[in-house]
Design an enzyme around this catalytic site. Structure first.
Site, short mmCIF file in Angstrom:
data_model
loop_
_atom_site.label_atom_id
_atom_site.label_comp_id
_atom_site.label_asym_id
_atom_site.label_seq_id
_atom_site.Cartn_x
_atom_site.Cartn_y
_atom_site.Cartn_z
CB ALA A 58 -1.06 -1.97 9.50
CG ASN A 107 -0.24 -3.71 -1.18
OD1 ASN A 107 -0.21 -4.87 -0.75
ND2 ASN A 107 -1.04 -2.78 -0.67
CG PHE A 111 -1.62 -10.73 5.63
CD1 PHE A 111 -1.79 -9.37 5.42
CD2 PHE A 111 -2.68 -11.43 6.19
CE1 PHE A 111 -2.99 -8.73 5.74
CE2 PHE A 111 -3.88 -10.81 6.51
CZ PHE A 111 -4.03 -9.46 6.29
CB SER A 174 -5.63 -7.64 3.54
OG SER A 174 -4.88 -7.95 2.38
CG ASN A 176 -3.47 -7.89 -1.63
OD1 ASN A 176 -4.03 -7.82 -2.73
ND2 ASN A 176 -2.89 -6.85 -1.06
CB THR A 177 -5.66 -12.61 2.93
OG1 THR A 177 -4.32 -12.19 3.18
CG2 THR A 177 -5.90 -13.93 3.64
CE LYS A 212 -6.00 -0.75 7.51
NZ LYS A 212 -4.57 -0.56 7.49
CG ASN A 241 -6.62 -2.63 4.28
OD1 ASN A 241 -5.73 -2.36 3.48
ND2 ASN A 241 -6.50 -3.58 5.19
CB SER A 310 0.46 6.08 -0.20
OG SER A 310 -0.16 4.82 -0.24
C1 LIG Z 1 2.64 -1.67 0.46
C2 LIG Z 1 1.48 -1.66 1.40
C3 LIG Z 1 1.35 -2.68 2.35
C4 LIG Z 1 0.26 -2.68 3.23
N1 LIG Z 1 0.16 -3.67 4.17
C5 LIG Z 1 -0.85 -3.62 5.08
C6 LIG Z 1 -0.94 -4.60 6.09
O1 LIG Z 1 -0.10 -5.49 6.22
N2 LIG Z 1 -1.99 -4.52 6.96
C7 LIG Z 1 -2.93 -3.53 6.89
O2 LIG Z 1 -3.85 -3.50 7.70
N3 LIG Z 1 -2.85 -2.58 5.92
C8 LIG Z 1 -1.84 -2.60 5.03
N4 LIG Z 1 -1.76 -1.64 4.08
C9 LIG Z 1 -2.82 -0.58 4.01
C10 LIG Z 1 -2.38 0.67 4.75
O3 LIG Z 1 -2.20 0.42 6.12
C11 LIG Z 1 -3.45 1.78 4.57
O4 LIG Z 1 -4.66 1.35 5.15
C12 LIG Z 1 -3.68 2.14 3.11
O5 LIG Z 1 -2.46 2.13 2.41
C13 LIG Z 1 -4.34 3.52 2.94
O6 LIG Z 1 -3.50 4.54 3.42
P1 LIG Z 1 -2.58 5.47 2.47
O7 LIG Z 1 -3.45 5.95 1.37
O8 LIG Z 1 -2.04 6.54 3.37
O9 LIG Z 1 -1.49 4.58 1.95
C14 LIG Z 1 -0.70 -1.63 3.17
C15 LIG Z 1 -0.54 -0.61 2.22
C16 LIG Z 1 0.53 -0.61 1.35
C17 LIG Z 1 0.67 0.51 0.35
#
Ligand SMILES: Cc1cc2nc3c(=O)[nH]c(=O)nc-3n(C[C@H](O)[C@H](O)[C@H](O)COP(=O)(O)O)c2cc1C
Length: 347
Positions: A58, A107, A111, A174, A176-177, A212, A241, A310
């Protein structure tokens, strides 16, 4: 050409690069990837067939704008959102930062999304169920920042969107909320699980509902969440997350860290939950996956499916093809007949 375009994007401001990628994908400017003979990677989970265990996490396609392009790049499922009832702008910019040497991102988006009405139209207009019968759509839902009662927002989005997806994710993690992660504390978590399950029953729906989880929870919180998950027979957990622990990056930036430095931390959570639930709750493993070996590690610890975010932004449009092909050859080499046989082998 696409490799060159990706190299250019990687040198731009990360949020601008993301927005340009979404535009390019919408315009069809991406390689159409076919990966054949993936039977060894196929599994049926929640009564749905996943061609491979690799999905998009996500946050990339927050507004359901690029469902078809993402699936054409080789993902077997895509998790849309996080979508909230009302549109919202998110936190002040700059709010995505790259740490290239560490293969990490931080980041603090908060949301940012166009809200559930636009999201719904985008899914309907993509005709996804006609074009891609064999692909899976997850819908990740959350609350607006200024909402007092999170459950009211979750209800609104669930009611509006649950018919359009194959599974729903309740995002309680998250960073960030403000206050969101408080809902992972046992009494709040149990209440939300009960209320969402009741809502599903009221809608005569059987859609799988996943939760999550944050990688920053305590051991006691893990135990509580595992017990509540078992007692309420939840469909699955997404682990994990982003993390607020950014010590490996030496930064004072606000927000959640993803990418390589999250790998071990999220793996530990997968192992702990697989053990605490005796493998009875399905796990989607996410955090720091960069190659096929990383996928196998998460699956051997107990994940049935995995997601990436990522590494997709770091490695570009051919990344999922490579992950898929490497994963097939690796499990063949290790003597497995199907990917499902690896789940929980090292827990
Ligand atoms: C730029 C960015 C935005 C994200 N936005 C969301 C989000 O809206 N909702 C969510 O559940 N996770 C969000 N995530 C978390 C990712 O879904 C994931 O759980 C996290 O990045 C770990 O995976 P990765 O190491 O492969 O990036 C975000 C991650 C990044 C980097």
């Amino acid at each position: 050409m696409y490799k060159l375009a990706h190299r250019i994007l990687k040198n731009l401001n990360p949020e601008l690069a993301h927005n340009l990628s979404i535009k390019a994908l919408k315009m069809g400017l991406y390689p159409k990837i076919r990966i054949q003979n993936t039977e060894i990677l196929e599994q049926t989970i929640w009564g749905r067939r996943f061609q491979t265990p690799i999905g998009l996490s996500a946050g990339f396609d927050k507004n359901a704008e690029v469902i078809k392009p993402i699936l054409n790049l080789g993902f077997s499922f895509t998790e849309l959102g996080t979508v909230t009832p009302m549109p919202q702008l998110g936190n002040p910019k700059p709010r995505i930062h790259r740490f290239d040497a560490k293969k990490a991102l931080v980041n603090s988006l908060g949301f940012n999304n166009t809200g559930m009405e636009v999201f719904e139209k985008n899914i309907i207009n993509s005709n996804i169920k006609e074009n891609f019968q064999d692909k899976i759509i997850g819908i990740n839902i959350g609350n607006n920042k200024d909402t007092k009662e999170i459950i009211k927002d979750l209800e609104k989005v669930f009611n509006q969107l649950h018919r359009l997806g194959d599974y729903i994710v309740i995002n309680l993690s998250s960073p960030n909320t403000p206050g969101l992660r408080e809902n992972l504390k046992s009494n709040h978590f149990e209440k939300i699980v009960n209320q969402i399950h009741r809502l599903r029953d009221d809608n005569h729906s059987k859609i799988p509902i996943l939760f999550k989880i944050s990688p920053d929870i305590t051991d006691q919180e893990k135990k509580d969440i595992a017990l509540i998950s078992l007692a309420n027979d939840i469909d699955g957990l997404i682990l994990t997350n982003t993390s607020i622990d950014k010590s490996s990056l030496n930064t004072n930036l606000q927000g959640g860290m993803s990418g390589h430095p999250l790998f071990l931390k999220s793996n530990k959570i997968i192992r702990d939950f697989y053990t605490l639930t005796s493998g009875k709750i399905k796990i989607i493993g996410v955090g720091g996956i960069f190659d096929a070996n990383d996928i196998l590690t998460k699956m051997k610890l107990g994940a049935s499916l995995v997601q990436v975010y990522s590494s997709f932004t770091y490695e570009g449009p051919y990344h999922i093809k490579k992950l898929t092909i490497d994963l097939m050859s690796q499990i063949q080499q290790e003597g497995y007949r199907n990917i499902s046989e690896v789940i929980g082998q090292h827990s």
